[in-house]
Design an enzyme around this catalytic site. Structure first.
Site, PDB file in Angstrom:
ATOM      1  N   TYR A  25     -12.945 -10.120   3.606  1.00  0.00           N
ATOM      2  CA  TYR A  25     -13.093 -11.121   2.555  1.00  0.00           C
ATOM      3  C   TYR A  25     -14.460 -11.818   2.717  1.00  0.00           C
ATOM      4  O   TYR A  25     -15.256 -11.443   3.575  1.00  0.00           O
ATOM      5  CB  TYR A  25     -11.902 -12.089   2.567  1.00  0.00           C
ATOM      6  CG  TYR A  25     -10.610 -11.354   2.241  1.00  0.00           C
ATOM      7  CD1 TYR A  25     -10.431 -10.781   0.983  1.00  0.00           C
ATOM      8  CD2 TYR A  25      -9.605 -11.180   3.189  1.00  0.00           C
ATOM      9  CE1 TYR A  25      -9.279 -10.063   0.668  1.00  0.00           C
ATOM     10  CE2 TYR A  25      -8.448 -10.466   2.887  1.00  0.00           C
ATOM     11  CZ  TYR A  25      -8.298  -9.906   1.622  1.00  0.00           C
ATOM     12  OH  TYR A  25      -7.161  -9.186   1.323  1.00  0.00           O
TER      13      TYR A  25
ATOM     14  N   GLN B  51      -3.883 -21.186   5.361  1.00  0.00           N
ATOM     15  CA  GLN B  51      -5.012 -20.271   5.596  1.00  0.00           C
ATOM     16  C   GLN B  51      -5.953 -20.341   4.391  1.00  0.00           C
ATOM     17  O   GLN B  51      -5.575 -19.958   3.285  1.00  0.00           O
ATOM     18  CB  GLN B  51      -4.525 -18.837   5.787  1.00  0.00           C
ATOM     19  CG  GLN B  51      -5.645 -17.916   6.240  1.00  0.00           C
ATOM     20  CD  GLN B  51      -5.227 -16.446   6.281  1.00  0.00           C
ATOM     21  OE1 GLN B  51      -4.711 -15.922   5.304  1.00  0.00           O
ATOM     22  NE2 GLN B  51      -5.480 -15.802   7.406  1.00  0.00           N
TER      23      GLN B  51
ATOM     24  N   PRO C 137       0.366 -15.361   7.882  1.00  0.00           N
ATOM     25  CA  PRO C 137       0.142 -15.588   6.455  1.00  0.00           C
ATOM     26  C   PRO C 137       0.308 -14.284   5.696  1.00  0.00           C
ATOM     27  O   PRO C 137      -0.240 -13.264   6.101  1.00  0.00           O
ATOM     28  CB  PRO C 137      -1.302 -16.079   6.393  1.00  0.00           C
ATOM     29  CG  PRO C 137      -1.929 -15.607   7.667  1.00  0.00           C
ATOM     30  CD  PRO C 137      -0.828 -15.554   8.681  1.00  0.00           C
TER      31      PRO C 137
ATOM     32  N   CYS D 299       0.254 -12.920   1.643  1.00  0.00           N
ATOM     33  CA  CYS D 299       0.120 -13.160   0.212  1.00  0.00           C
ATOM     34  C   CYS D 299       1.395 -12.747  -0.501  1.00  0.00           C
ATOM     35  O   CYS D 299       1.933 -11.667  -0.227  1.00  0.00           O
ATOM     36  CB  CYS D 299      -1.028 -12.327  -0.345  1.00  0.00           C
ATOM     37  SG  CYS D 299      -2.622 -12.902   0.200  1.00  0.00           S
TER      38      CYS D 299
HETATM   39  C1  FMN Z   1       2.532  -8.456   2.243  1.00  0.00           C
HETATM   40  C2  FMN Z   1       1.437  -8.823   3.200  1.00  0.00           C
HETATM   41  C3  FMN Z   1       0.529  -9.800   2.857  1.00  0.00           C
HETATM   42  C4  FMN Z   1      -0.479 -10.186   3.739  1.00  0.00           C
HETATM   43  N1  FMN Z   1      -1.296 -11.234   3.435  1.00  0.00           N
HETATM   44  C5  FMN Z   1      -2.143 -11.734   4.364  1.00  0.00           C
HETATM   45  C6  FMN Z   1      -2.812 -12.950   4.178  1.00  0.00           C
HETATM   46  O1  FMN Z   1      -2.643 -13.621   3.197  1.00  0.00           O
HETATM   47  N2  FMN Z   1      -3.659 -13.360   5.143  1.00  0.00           N
HETATM   48  C7  FMN Z   1      -3.831 -12.669   6.305  1.00  0.00           C
HETATM   49  O2  FMN Z   1      -4.609 -13.092   7.148  1.00  0.00           O
HETATM   50  N3  FMN Z   1      -3.176 -11.530   6.518  1.00  0.00           N
HETATM   51  C8  FMN Z   1      -2.325 -11.061   5.591  1.00  0.00           C
HETATM   52  N4  FMN Z   1      -1.594  -9.930   5.852  1.00  0.00           N
HETATM   53  C9  FMN Z   1      -1.749  -9.294   7.153  1.00  0.00           C
HETATM   54  C10 FMN Z   1      -0.720  -9.868   8.132  1.00  0.00           C
HETATM   55  O3  FMN Z   1      -0.849 -11.263   8.262  1.00  0.00           O
HETATM   56  C11 FMN Z   1      -0.838  -9.224   9.504  1.00  0.00           C
HETATM   57  O4  FMN Z   1      -2.108  -9.491  10.044  1.00  0.00           O
HETATM   58  C12 FMN Z   1      -0.570  -7.726   9.449  1.00  0.00           C
HETATM   59  O5  FMN Z   1       0.482  -7.433   8.540  1.00  0.00           O
HETATM   60  C13 FMN Z   1      -0.173  -7.155  10.818  1.00  0.00           C
HETATM   61  O6  FMN Z   1       0.985  -7.770  11.305  1.00  0.00           O
HETATM   62  P1  FMN Z   1       2.445  -7.043  11.336  1.00  0.00           P
HETATM   63  O7  FMN Z   1       2.266  -5.747  12.066  1.00  0.00           O
HETATM   64  O8  FMN Z   1       3.333  -8.016  12.082  1.00  0.00           O
HETATM   65  O9  FMN Z   1       2.890  -6.843   9.906  1.00  0.00           O
HETATM   66  C14 FMN Z   1      -0.598  -9.541   4.968  1.00  0.00           C
HETATM   67  C15 FMN Z   1       0.311  -8.524   5.308  1.00  0.00           C
HETATM   68  C16 FMN Z   1       1.330  -8.184   4.449  1.00  0.00           C
HETATM   69  C17 FMN Z   1       2.322  -7.132   4.895  1.00  0.00           C
END
Ligand code: FMN
Ligand code: FAD
Length: 751
Positions: A572, A491, A414, A416
């Site tokens: 959160y 989510q 997920p 945002c």
């Molecule tokens: C632009 C952006 C928005 C995110 N929004 C959410 C979100 O809405 N909910 C959530 O649980 N994590 C959110 N995250 C965290 C990611 O889901 C993830 O846990 C984190 O980026 C680590 O994964 P990665 O190394 O593959 O980027 C967001 C991350 C990014 C980069």
């Protein structure tokens, strides 16, 4: 140049011979407290048999060293009556004594002065030399004498180990796990000449005490071990040589040099014996230091260049060694819980240096067996037949959560998008989520979607609190279902004290300058000192928010979502109850871990009761706050266990973002160790997220049992077709939507 090496182990001897060879005018003395033929331990192993640097530095000693190598390619893992062999690893072992003999002879030949049976009591005695080498091993006197300059940190590891030998000629590098009524024993054994092997026995302190070894002398230790391993030794004897039980110290120094004194080898740094690199590091230090002196001439400059050159490589190895030693320290976690091939994968890939892909190159037969086993378990678990003649790559096996069957193990995290209007998702969301579903991931989790207008992080966050939201989400869900085999989850969340802030690109977590809304949280603690102070929730607030979650879940059902994820991570609202850093309540919702989990679990139960029984719910947690006094691993396991008992189907294991002054340790797969432990210790399916970028890492994680599903966030922003690209590179075919059928006659050129 007048050089004194304090210590005549591999580092001191090798450096001395290299310096003397480069300039016979150097006056070099090695001071060693032992006799020349007096060594502790048995054989050493070089994990990289080629030792290119050593060959280039001194061909003579390299030729002699390698002529004494006992080579082997196989790693044998003895696990619960079964021996699993993985080949293609290329190790070499040799007697430590023979290595020292060769280096001593070469030193003597070149004119290095060797003073044996001379114990240095104070390194200051040599301060008029041009260079003093602290080559005096793990318990270095030089290091302690100048501790205020070197600033050593010594991490004494909890396990007990003893270094023994045996006449049993192990045919492979052998890891042997054995249970006794006292506990679990690990053996690291390898042959180092025709008839002798090193046999290092390791166990936890508890097991060691239960076996009475805290009171055993060397002979009693030997007798105990021979009895314990009588079957495995097949009549062979164990050998002792100052074989005392010890704990392993990981040695680090903030600085390796002080004036004309420099640390090399074990005095400067150690790497756990399970990755067999101590001697190689000592020799490589010697080479780097000799080279730096030859290049720079001036001692001060040379020592700085040596440290700059060696430190990154040493620290890289120490990180790998740390993961490796922790794996052995916690082997009880995996032993008996993992099936044999998964146990073997967990062991072989423990330090991330060896992956599913490396192993496949080294030993396709072994990896073929692993993949077949993994596919058969996936078929059983998902009750979805796998029809392929050859097993699919692990990431393309199915996985079931309740009645939802995922076609592969890749999940879109997920994320945002901050692009909604009063919570309503629009075209951006349709294209964003739709293209990622077409891109091949089996599950797309829609972004953090808030259960009330006041529960949003920013004005652009999506919501599920107005009737219009159902229709807007339905449009996206229907597209995903019509255009791809992917499933889609929502989510659900409430931002709590991190609400009323700006969009990511305007300043994440920064309070709105105007037009904000009042915040609630577990306690009245602001996120930043300058953020809005939230109101601590009273019981009425709790009931209201719980019912908002339930209402949102019902709307998500109407919108056709296949799964829900409750967001209890990243600080959160629900997370703010779980962490002691954000929850200082004194009622039944604060204090102990059980109390802090009470409200999040109440919300979970209410949502679970409202959500169709056939559809799964996962919960995202922060397994560590990366901050003093915050959540740690034990709390996370305890909470994950409670979630399982409350009917949660899976946990997405994230970390941090609870407090702004966190100190996370980012890196490749940095959150996967938490998933690994929670999956094993709490017995619940896990989704791992964080720093996953290669399909090889995904296959390694899955086959080693570190998670059930792999979640990519930024990887999917970068490449919506990440899964399709991974399939292509592994020669696996993913069905295309009919609109794209012609792509089958297109050959991508990715290089
Ligand atoms: C632009 C952006 C928005 C995110 N929004 C959410 C979100 O809405 N909910 C959530 O649980 N994590 C959110 N995250 C965290 C990611 O889901 C993830 O846990 C984190 O980026 C680590 O994964 P990665 O190394 O593959 O980027 C967001 C991350 C990014 C980069
Ligand atoms: C159980 C175990 C297993 C290991 N297995 C492996 C392996 O498989 N592969 C591998 O590469 N490495 C292995 N090692 C590590 C390896 O032994 C060391 O990393 C390596 O020997 C380091 O070399 P060194 O020259 O820095 O130190 P050392 O070999 O320890 O040499 C230091 C020397 O300094 C001398 N000395 C100390 N103090 C004084 C003093 N005050 N005065 C005079 N002399 C002094 C000592 O007597 C010693 O000879 C293992 C270590 C252990 C404990």
């Amino acid at each position: 140049m007048r050089i004194v090496s304090i210590g005549g182990g591999p580092a001191g001897l090798y450096f001395s011979l290299l310096m003397k060879k480069s300039d016979p005018a150097h006056d070099i003395t090695v001071v060693e407290r032992n006799r020349p033929d007096d060594t502790f331990g048995f054989g050493v192993v070089f994990s990289d048999a080629t030792l290119e640097h050593v060959a280039a530095a001194d061909r003579e000693s390299h030729a002699e060293i390698t002529s004494h190598f006992a080579h082997w390619d196989d790693i044998d893992i003895h696990y619960r009556g079964r021996v699993m062999t993985s080949t293609g690893h290329g190790f070499a072992g040799m007697s430590r004594q023979v290595l020292l003999d060769i280096l001593q002879r070469r030193c003597a030949e070149l004119g290095v002065r060797l003073e044996f049976q001379r114990e240095v009591a104070d390194p200051n005695a040599y301060r008029d030399a041009d260079l003093v080498l602290g080559a005096d091993g793990v318990n270095s006197l030089v290091r302690s004498r100048y501790a205020e300059h070197f600033r050593p940190r010594i991490d004494w590891r909890p396990n007990k180990f003893v270094w023994l030998g045996t006449t049993f000629p192990y045919p492979a590098f052998t890891f042997l796990f054995k249970e006794s009524p006292h506990g679990l024993w690990r053996v690291h054994a390898y042959r180092y000449d025709a008839s002798t092997s090193t046999f290092i026995l390791e166990t936890t302190e508890d097991t060691w005490r239960r076996a009475g070894l805290d009171r055993a002398d060397e002979d009693q230790t030997l007798a105990f071990c021979e009895r314990l391993f009588a079957d495995e030794l097949q009549g062979h004897r164990l050998l002792k040589n100052r074989s005392l039980w010890r704990c392993f110290p990981t040695v680090r120094n903030e600085c390796w040099r002080h004036n004309n004194v420099v640390l090399v080898g074990d005095a400067a740094h150690t790497a756990h014996f399970s990755i067999g690199s101590g001697t190689k590091l000592a020799l490589e230090d010697a080479i780097a230091l000799a080279r730096a002196l030859q290049t720079h001439g001036e001692v001060e400059k040379a020592l700085a260049a040596y440290e700059e050159d060696r430190r990154p490589e040493v620290e890289r190895l120490q990180r790998a060694a740390q993961v490796s030693l922790e794996w052995f320290e916690t082997a009880e976690r995996y032993h008996g819980r993992l099936e044999p091939l998964q146990f073997a994968m967990s062991l072989l890939t423990r330090s991330l240096r060896v992956t599913h892909g490396n192993l496949k190159l080294r030993d396709p037969r072994f990896v073929g067996a692993v993949d077949r086993w993994y596919a058969s378990r996936a078929e059983e678990q998902s009750r979805a037949p796998i029809s392929a003649a050859t097993p699919p790559p692990p990431m393309f096996t199915p996985f079931r959560l309740r009645d939802m069957v995922l076609s592969n193990r890749i999940v879109v995290s997920p994320m945002c998008q901050y692009s909604a209007e009063d919570g309503t998702p629009g075209d951006w969301h349709l294209v964003n989520l739709g293209s990622r579903a077409v891109g091949g991931a089996s599950l797309v989790i829609a972004e953090m979607t808030d259960v009330s207008r006041e529960g949003r992080i920013t004005r652009g966050c999506t919501g599920m609190y107005k009737p219009e939201h159902v229709a807007a989400w339905r449009r996206i869900v229907d597209f995903v279902h019509a255009a791809s085999p992917a499933r889609i989850a929502l989510q659900l969340a409430h931002a709590g004290r991190k609400g009323s802030t700006r969009r990511l690109w305007e300043g994440a977590d920064e309070p709105l300058a105007e037009g904000g809304w009042p915040l609630i949280s577990a306690s009245a603690l602001p996120y930043h000192p300058y953020s809005q102070v939230p109101r601590a929730m009273d019981r009425d607030d709790m009931t209201l928010v719980r019912e908002q979650f339930v209402a949102a879940a019902r709307m998500a059902e109407q919108a056709g979502f296949d799964m829900l994820e409750l967001h209890m991570a990243h600080g959160y609202l629900l997370a703010s109850f779980i962490s002691p850093l954000t929850n200082v309540r004194t009622d039944e919702y604060g204090g102990s871990a059980v109390n802090r989990a009470r409200y999040p679990l109440e919300v979970f139960d209410a949502v679970r009761a409202a959500w169709p029984p056939a559809r799964p719910i996962s919960v995202k947690i922060s397994a560590s706050d990366w901050a003093e006094g915050g959540l740690g691993f034990d709390d996370a396991v305890g909470f994950a266990r409670s979630l399982r008992e409350h009917g949660c189907d899976a946990v997405t294991v994230s970390t941090g973002q609870t407090v702004p002054d966190q100190k996370p340790e980012y890196g490749r797969l940095y959150q996967t160790p938490f998933s690994d432990r929670i999956r094993c210790d709490a017995g619940i399916a896990t989704l791992t997220v964080g720093g996953i970028s290669s399909y090889d890492d995904v296959n390694s994680i899955l086959t080693a049992g570190r998670a059930d599903l792999c979640v990519l966030a930024r990887g999917h922003l970068y490449d919506p077709y990440w899964t399709r690209h991974a399939a292509y590179e592994q020669g696996w075919e993913l069905p295309w939507p009919p609109q794209y059928a012609s792509v089958k006659s297109f050959t991508p050129r990715l290089d």
